[in-house]
Design a protein around this motif. Sequence first.
Motif, PDB file in Angstrom:
ATOM      1  N   GLU A   1       0.760  -0.936  -0.018  1.00 35.82           N
ATOM      2  CA  GLU A   1      -0.135   0.082  -0.185  1.00 35.82           C
ATOM      3  C   GLU A   1       0.961   1.403  -0.070  1.00 35.82           C
ATOM      4  OE1 GLU A   1      -3.251   0.295   2.678  1.00 35.82           O
ATOM      5  OE2 GLU A   1      -3.679  -1.780   2.202  1.00 35.82           O
TER       6      GLU A   1
ATOM      7  N   SER B   1      -3.677   2.493  -1.947  1.00 36.16           N
ATOM      8  CA  SER B   1      -4.330   1.318  -1.408  1.00 36.16           C
ATOM      9  C   SER B   1      -5.357   0.519  -2.466  1.00 36.16           C
ATOM     10  CB  SER B   1      -5.564   1.977  -0.429  1.00 36.16           C
ATOM     11  OG  SER B   1      -6.314   2.987  -0.844  1.00 36.16           O
TER      12      SER B   1
ATOM     13  N   ALA C   1      -3.084  -1.422  -4.781  1.00 35.46           N
ATOM     14  CA  ALA C   1      -2.584  -2.688  -3.958  1.00 35.46           C
ATOM     15  C   ALA C   1      -3.904  -3.595  -3.749  1.00 35.46           C
ATOM     16  CB  ALA C   1      -2.158  -1.997  -2.386  1.00 35.46           C
ATOM     17  N   LYS C   2      -4.871  -3.220  -3.741  1.00 32.82           N
ATOM     18  CA  LYS C   2      -6.183  -4.107  -3.788  1.00 32.82           C
ATOM     19  C   LYS C   2      -6.140  -4.844  -4.926  1.00 32.82           C
ATOM     20  CE  LYS C   2     -11.190  -4.051  -3.085  1.00 32.82           C
ATOM     21  NZ  LYS C   2     -12.410  -3.190  -3.092  1.00 32.82           N
TER      22      LYS C   2
END
Length: 114
Positions: A21, A26, A29-30
């Motif tokens: 992240e 974020s 990264a997800k």
Amino acid sequence: MDISFKSTKLKKEFNEGKMLEKVHGSLRAKKIRIRLTEFMAASCLNDFWPPKTGPGRCHELTGERKGQISVDLDHPYRLIFVPNHKPIPQMLDGGLDWKQVTAITILGIEDTHE
């Protein structure tokens, strides 16, 4: 599929949530975690056939990136990988045999359109 990484640093980045992240944000990264989960669940690359379909749009790259494969993350970023086989499985016409690719090496995250 078996997943490896081009470097220890990249492996650490992908396997440590907070680092992933920090480096990619974020949202990306997800998306990376989703793609890794899809790869781990797949028996072979053919599970992503036909190319350029589905949420990942898995497809072979061309030109100086020939031999590399990409899947979508957040636009314009792609997860780039190569088959981890010696020799690379090929069909009679010389194209990549997606059914025989059961191991990949992740090279990194890039904007392939630059």
